[in-house]
Design a protein around this motif. Structure first.
Motif, short mmCIF file in Angstrom:
data_model
loop_
_atom_site.label_atom_id
_atom_site.label_comp_id
_atom_site.label_asym_id
_atom_site.label_seq_id
_atom_site.Cartn_x
_atom_site.Cartn_y
_atom_site.Cartn_z
N HIS A 1 0.81 -1.23 0.00
CA HIS A 1 0.00 0.00 0.00
C HIS A 1 0.85 1.28 0.00
N ALA A 2 2.17 1.13 0.00
CA ALA A 2 3.04 2.31 0.10
C ALA A 2 2.87 3.29 -1.08
N PRO A 3 2.76 2.82 -2.34
CA PRO A 3 2.58 3.79 -3.44
C PRO A 3 1.28 4.59 -3.29
N HIS A 4 0.21 3.92 -2.83
CA HIS A 4 -1.06 4.61 -2.61
C HIS A 4 -0.90 5.70 -1.54
N ALA A 5 -0.19 5.34 -0.46
CA ALA A 5 0.04 6.30 0.63
C ALA A 5 0.80 7.52 0.11
N GLN A 6 1.80 7.26 -0.71
CA GLN A 6 2.62 8.34 -1.27
C GLN A 6 1.75 9.28 -2.13
N ARG A 7 0.90 8.68 -2.97
CA ARG A 7 0.03 9.49 -3.84
C ARG A 7 -0.92 10.34 -3.01
N LEU A 8 -1.52 9.71 -1.98
CA LEU A 8 -2.46 10.46 -1.13
C LEU A 8 -1.78 11.63 -0.44
N ALA A 9 -0.57 11.36 0.08
CA ALA A 9 0.18 12.41 0.80
C ALA A 9 0.43 13.59 -0.14
N GLU A 10 0.78 13.30 -1.40
CA GLU A 10 1.03 14.40 -2.35
C GLU A 10 -0.25 15.18 -2.61
N GLN A 11 -1.36 14.44 -2.84
CA GLN A 11 -2.65 15.11 -3.12
C GLN A 11 -3.07 16.01 -1.96
N LEU A 12 -2.90 15.49 -0.74
CA LEU A 12 -3.41 16.21 0.44
C LEU A 12 -2.37 17.12 1.08
N GLN A 13 -1.17 17.11 0.51
CA GLN A 13 -0.05 17.89 1.04
C GLN A 13 0.20 17.58 2.52
N LEU A 14 0.24 16.27 2.80
CA LEU A 14 0.57 15.80 4.15
C LEU A 14 1.89 15.05 4.08
N ASP A 15 2.53 14.83 5.24
CA ASP A 15 3.77 14.05 5.25
C ASP A 15 3.45 12.57 5.09
N CYS A 16 4.30 11.87 4.33
CA CYS A 16 4.15 10.42 4.20
C CYS A 16 5.28 9.77 5.00
N VAL A 17 4.92 8.82 5.90
CA VAL A 17 5.95 8.22 6.75
C VAL A 17 6.23 6.77 6.37
N GLY A 18 5.73 6.33 5.23
CA GLY A 18 6.02 4.98 4.74
C GLY A 18 5.21 3.92 5.45
N VAL A 19 5.84 2.74 5.67
CA VAL A 19 5.10 1.61 6.23
C VAL A 19 5.12 1.66 7.76
N VAL A 20 3.92 1.55 8.36
CA VAL A 20 3.81 1.46 9.83
C VAL A 20 3.11 0.14 10.13
N GLY A 21 3.80 -0.80 10.77
CA GLY A 21 3.21 -2.10 11.05
C GLY A 21 2.62 -2.18 12.45
N GLN A 22 3.30 -1.58 13.41
CA GLN A 22 2.93 -1.69 14.83
C GLN A 22 2.29 -0.40 15.31
N LEU A 23 0.97 -0.38 15.38
CA LEU A 23 0.28 0.85 15.80
C LEU A 23 0.57 1.20 17.26
#
Ligand SMILES: C[S@@+](CC[C@H](N)C(=O)[O-])C[C@H]1O[C@@H](n2cnc3c(N)ncnc32)[C@H](O)[C@@H]1O
Length: 270
Positions: free
Chosen positions: A19-41
């Motif tokens: 899901h990392a590419p999707h996260a990257q695209r969303l971050a660009e669209q919303l102008q938010l920081d993308c922190v990559g993969v988070v497994g352990q909440l």
């Protein structure tokens, strides 16, 4: 949008490398920081994630006592249950918007949120245009709609729903949406749900979208725009939205109330 009242800004993350590419695209669209993969909440250093997962995009708090995600779920959530077992046109919301035999008014839901009320109205057979101004909530809703479109069992309902991004008061004033018989409003209101889980989720939602303290202007635009009626959902004991026009009548339930501002007979505008 209501940016001045925002108190929490999420970062965008993915639950797995898939899901990392999707996260990257969303971050660009919303102008938010993308922190990559988070497994352990549980041990995550960022308090709030816009989280791309197998179940879709979710707003997720982190930490040991984090509540469940906030997301738009038309397939397994409460609205899916209500579609199968709910009271059809006997529901308060149906009465409030004027659904009855042979009458299915077109609706503009000017405060779409996670689309629950819109989905119920579309289940009742109404064509609903949803408007949401918060870019984050709009993202959650668009993702929920996309997932719902893949479910053949609810195709006919989802086809009755469309989504716009923007301030509904402006869209209505500038006639940028097709005029509808009914305008439906459910602005944020500080309420006192007893369930701790609901409380936490609602608090989070409020922190992300702001206080909706411009509801009077929204009602103003709605009264100009609707052909037949404006319906406002409020907590049962809450005051009406501040405005020179008072509701024509009210439909009251156990915890909520609908204020109905009548402009014309529904049958005349259909
Ligand atoms: C209480 S929530 C609505 C919940 C929704 N009825 C549901 O069933 O999920 C209010 C939402 O309205 C949005 N909103 C408030 N004022 C708005 C406006 N003028 N234009 C568009 N969206 C608005 C807020 O961002 C928030 O997401």
């Amino acid at each position: 949008m209501n940016e001045q009242t925002l108190t929490v800004q999420p970062v965008v993350a993915a639950s797995s490398p898939y899901h990392a590419p999707h996260a990257q695209r969303l971050a660009e669209q919303l102008q938010l920081d993308c922190v990559g993969v988070v497994g352990q909440l549980k041990f995550c250093e960022w308090p709030l994630l816009l989280y791309c997962t197998d179940d879709g995009v979710q707003l997720q708090q982190t930490g040991k006592k984090a509540p469940g995600p906030v997301w738009a779920d038309f397939v397994t959530g409460a609205v899916a249950h209500r579609r199968k077992f709910g009271g059809g046109s006997g529901q308060m919301i149906a009465k409030a918007v004027g659904v009855k035999s042979g009458v299915r008014p077109t609706i503009l839901d000017a405060t779409a949120g996670l689309g629950k009320d819109s989905f119920v109205l579309a289940t009742l057979g109404c064509d609903v245009t949803m408007v949401e101004r918060s870019p984050i909530v709009h993202t959650l809703l668009a993702d929920g709609l996309y997932r719902a479109q893949q479910e053949s069992e609810i195709t006919d309902i989802v086809q009755r729903l469309s989504l716009l991004h923007g301030n509904a008061a402006q869209l209505m004033a500038q006639q940028q949406a097709t005029q509808t018989a009914v305008v439906y409003l459910d602005p944020m209101f500080p309420h006192s749900d007893k369930s701790a889980q609901v409380k936490k989720e609602m608090r989070l939602f409020r922190d992300v979208v702001g206080a909706d303290d411009d509801a009077s202007q929204l009602l103003d635009a709605a009264l100009e725009f609707a052909k037949a009626r404006v319906v406002v959902k409020r907590p049962r004991k809450a005051p009406t939205i501040e405005h020179e026009t008072q509701p024509t009548y009210q439909v009251e339930g156990k915890s909520s109330r609908y204020d109905i501002y009548t402009l014309a007979a529904l049958e005349k505008v259909l």
